[in-house]
Write a protein that holds these residues in place. Structure first.
Motif, PDB file in Angstrom:
ATOM      1  N   GLY A 139       0.827  -1.335  -0.176  1.00 40.75           N
ATOM      2  CA  GLY A 139      -0.015   0.053   0.097  1.00 40.75           C
ATOM      3  C   GLY A 139       0.869   1.323  -0.030  1.00 40.75           C
ATOM      4  N   LEU A 140       2.070   1.240   0.570  1.00 45.78           N
ATOM      5  CA  LEU A 140       2.963   2.200   0.655  1.00 45.78           C
ATOM      6  C   LEU A 140       3.900   2.349  -0.818  1.00 45.78           C
ATOM      7  N   THR A 141       3.815   3.397  -1.436  1.00 43.78           N
ATOM      8  CA  THR A 141       4.776   3.368  -2.816  1.00 43.78           C
ATOM      9  C   THR A 141       5.355   4.896  -2.756  1.00 43.78           C
ATOM     10  N   ASN A 170      -1.943   3.659  -0.393  1.00 46.43           N
ATOM     11  CA  ASN A 170      -3.328   3.150  -0.895  1.00 46.43           C
ATOM     12  C   ASN A 170      -3.544   3.817  -2.072  1.00 46.43           C
ATOM     13  N   GLY A 171      -2.692   4.171  -3.030  1.00 44.24           N
ATOM     14  CA  GLY A 171      -2.912   4.911  -4.208  1.00 44.24           C
ATOM     15  C   GLY A 171      -2.937   6.387  -4.037  1.00 44.24           C
ATOM     16  N   GLU A 172      -3.209   7.197  -2.668  1.00 46.80           N
ATOM     17  CA  GLU A 172      -3.319   8.492  -2.385  1.00 46.80           C
ATOM     18  C   GLU A 172      -2.119   9.170  -1.717  1.00 46.80           C
ATOM     19  N   ASN A 226       8.048  -4.812  -5.532  1.00 50.97           N
ATOM     20  CA  ASN A 226       7.790  -3.595  -6.530  1.00 50.97           C
ATOM     21  C   ASN A 226       7.134  -2.211  -6.041  1.00 50.97           C
ATOM     22  N   ARG A 227       7.260  -2.246  -4.823  1.00 54.39           N
ATOM     23  CA  ARG A 227       6.631  -0.850  -4.182  1.00 54.39           C
ATOM     24  C   ARG A 227       7.499   0.320  -4.079  1.00 54.39           C
TER      25      ARG A 227
END
Length: 602
Positions: free
Chosen positions: A509-511, A532-534, A596-597
């Motif tokens: 969820g963390l990227t 989470n994409g935000e 792949n984060r």
């Protein structure tokens, strides 16, 4: 398992066993031949000691970390440069049963032989040693005829009182004695010249020792890295002060010189980053020391010229280099990787007329601890004894995997797995937990698919999990603002981590993007950090799971220590076990995460 304390009896050191020499090697030499030396008679091995010059063999290794049994996966592998410049991977190296055989063979024909180590003999150890507070490793080192070692940072994992118990013996204050025997302690001195008691200002253990034989005297000074408090829990270094390595070594080199000891070796638990990952690369091509960087270079350049050689460690790297001393003369600096995969064989030519080392004659070579030699039976017996005690705990299955889950790379599959396990456990403690961060140095080995014992392929045992996470750190929840979270990520590549980044392993969820074409904190692209994409909200509060080492600001992350609303849970290995049992079965094993984060720009 603990038993009633027994009377303490100190064993006498036994004579070394000698056999035929063998092993792969890489050689570094300072130059020039000397007049005929007074070595052992090649036919009889007897000591003539009639000439001016006497060759002294210095065998050394570092960062064993309690790896008594052969290490698995990448931890039991080295890379070798071939004559045509290509590299070859050598699998299946290390293990004290084999290290003992190699050392004993190397000593043949060398009546003047001393064995030294560069620290981290214990700590972050596999179950067979770590479960018993590393008593098995000290016993193994006694059998290896280790003469002296410096302390490393991991010698302080359980605090200075426990380190002194390893040195002097006695049963553990909580767990008592094992196998109805009182622990006898190390038969070799641990040297801690730059580790002082805050109240007395004196070193907590001997600062130096002198090896003697037939008029030959060599002084050893041992230090750990000054930055040890930043890589050990606060409790482990409580009441201690760590002094500058160069200042300390120069101080005791002067003391030894005044005692008439002119030949000096420094054992330094600090190291460098070689230009090549191969153990036998030419570190001095094109010039002296050009193939190494990192803290040890400046240390080596500033240590008094009266010190003749440096045995180093900490970085788990392999190198044999010459680095100029302050007088501009070349001086040997060596390191033998880690986990007992290599040992270094250095020849020091002692001048009986001056009492000093003829530095132009120093030669050094790293040798691979291959497993194509007979096991040392006494070490096999020691391992078997401790395995009997560890087996009921270590053989328990805690999960199932479909392939190797490695801990190598900037972001590793195992790092992702452990972070996910801590996030899942954090949500059990507090459903509001948002993410988890794991320090890479806390992940000590890969999970390998191949069975180590009789458990079967793909089965993860408690012993294997313990080898991965041996510190018994506690999962800790705390609140960080979005701005603090981004600052934590920037501290991976700035501050004390500028030169040697420590990339945290992150939960699902963390990227974010890590741009290695930039420098310092700018390498973390702020606008890319998302959960989470935000995009991360700088003013929002996030519930973050870490371990208690990181939450105290360890590994150069001071911003994490500013977190609030702390909640401590169980140890990190328990969190990993819960996650594996919940997410894998024999018929549905866990696959390695994709790692792949973090998007890496090179």
């Amino acid at each position: 398992m603990p038993a009633t304390p027994q009377p303490h009896h100190r064993r006498r050191r036994t004579h070394r066993l000698l056999a035929a020499a063998a092993g792969l090697a890489t050689v570094g030499a300072l130059a020039a031949a000397l007049p005929a030396t007074a070595n052992a008679d090649e036919a009889t091995g007897t000591d003539k000691h009639t000439g001016r010059y006497q060759d002294v063999q210095l065998l050394s290794f570092n960062d064993l970390h309690g790896n008594l049994e052969p290490p698995a996966g990448s931890s039991g592998r080295v890379t070798e440069v071939q004559p045509d410049g290509t590299t070859k991977t050598i699998d299946g190296v290390g293990g004290v049963e084999y290290l003992a055989t190699h050392l004993r063979k190397a000593r043949e024909g060398h009546p003047y032989s001393v064995t030294a180590a560069g620290g981290d003999m214990v700590g972050a150890s596999p179950l067979i040693s770590g479960l018993f507070h590393d008593e098995p490793t000290i016993e193994a080192l006694n059998k290896l005829d280790l003469d002296v070692t410096s302390v490393g940072n991991h010698e302080f994992d359980e605090g200075s009182a426990e380190l002194k118990r390893l040195q002097y013996g006695g049963c553990h204050p909580t767990d008592g004695c094992y196998a109805d025997e009182e622990f006898e302690g190390a038969e070799f001195p641990y040297l801690a010249a730059n580790v002082l008691n805050e109240k007395t200002g004196h070193p907590i253990l001997k600062p130096y020792s002198i090896w003697r034989k037939n008029g030959v005297r060599i002084g050893f000074i041992g230090v750990t890295l000054e930055g040890t408090p930043g890589v050990v829990t606060a409790e482990g270094v409580k009441g201690l002060k760590f002094k500058d390595e160069v200042e300390t070594i120069n101080k005791y080199a002067d003391i030894l010189q005044k005692q008439g000891v002119k030949s000096i070796v420094a054992l330094i638990h600090e190291g460098g980053a070689p230009a090549s990952g191969s153990y036998n690369y030419n570190c001095d091509s094109p010039g002296a020391g050009d193939g190494i960087s990192g803290p040890i270079v400046d240390i080596a350049k500033n240590i008094s010229p009266t010190v003749d050689a440096l045995v180093t460690g900490h970085t788990h790297a392999a190198y044999v280099c010459t680095v100029p001393d302050p007088a501009g003369n070349p001086r040997m600096v060596t390191s033998a990787a880690s986990f007992g995969r290599l040992y270094t064989d250095t020849t020091l030519t002692y001048d009986r007329w001056t009492g000093d080392i003829a530095r132009t004659s120093v030669k050094s070579a790293n040798h691979v601890v291959t497993r194509d030699v007979p096991k040392a039976e006494d070490l096999s017996g020691l391992i078997a004894k401790w395995n009997v005690l560890a087996a009921p705990i270590g053989s328990r299955a805690i999960g199932y995997i479909s392939a190797d889950i490695n801990n190598s790379g900037t972001e590793s599959p195992l790092g992702d797995l452990i972070a996910d396990a801590q996030l899942a456990y954090g949500k059990e403690l507090d459903p509001e937990t948002d993410l988890a961060l794991m320090n890479p140095g806390g992940i000590r080995a890969p999970l390998t698919y191949a069975a180590k014992g009789s458990e079967g392929d793909g089965v993860v045992t408690y012993a294997e999990g313990f080898t991965v996470q041996p510190f018994s750190n506690l999962v800790n929840l705390q609140d960080l603002t979005g701005a603090q979270l981004i600052q934590v990520l920037k501290e991976q590549v700035s501050g004390t981590n500028t030169a040697s980044p420590k990339i945290l392993q992150i939960s699902s969820g963390l990227t974010y993007t890590l741009d290695l074409t930039k420098t310092g904190a700018d390498r973390v692209v702020t606008d890319s950090v998302k959960l989470n994409g935000e995009p991360v909200n700088l003013t929002a509060t996030y519930r973050v799971a870490t371990n208690n080492f990181l939450s105290g600001g360890g590994d150069g992350f001071p911003t994490i220590a500013l977190g609030t609303n702390d909640l401590l849970g169980a140890d990190d290995l328990a969190a990993l076990e819960k996650y594996l049992l919940a997410n894998s079965t024999p018929s549905s094993p866990l696959a390695p995460p994709a790692a792949n984060r973090i998007t890496i720009v090179k």
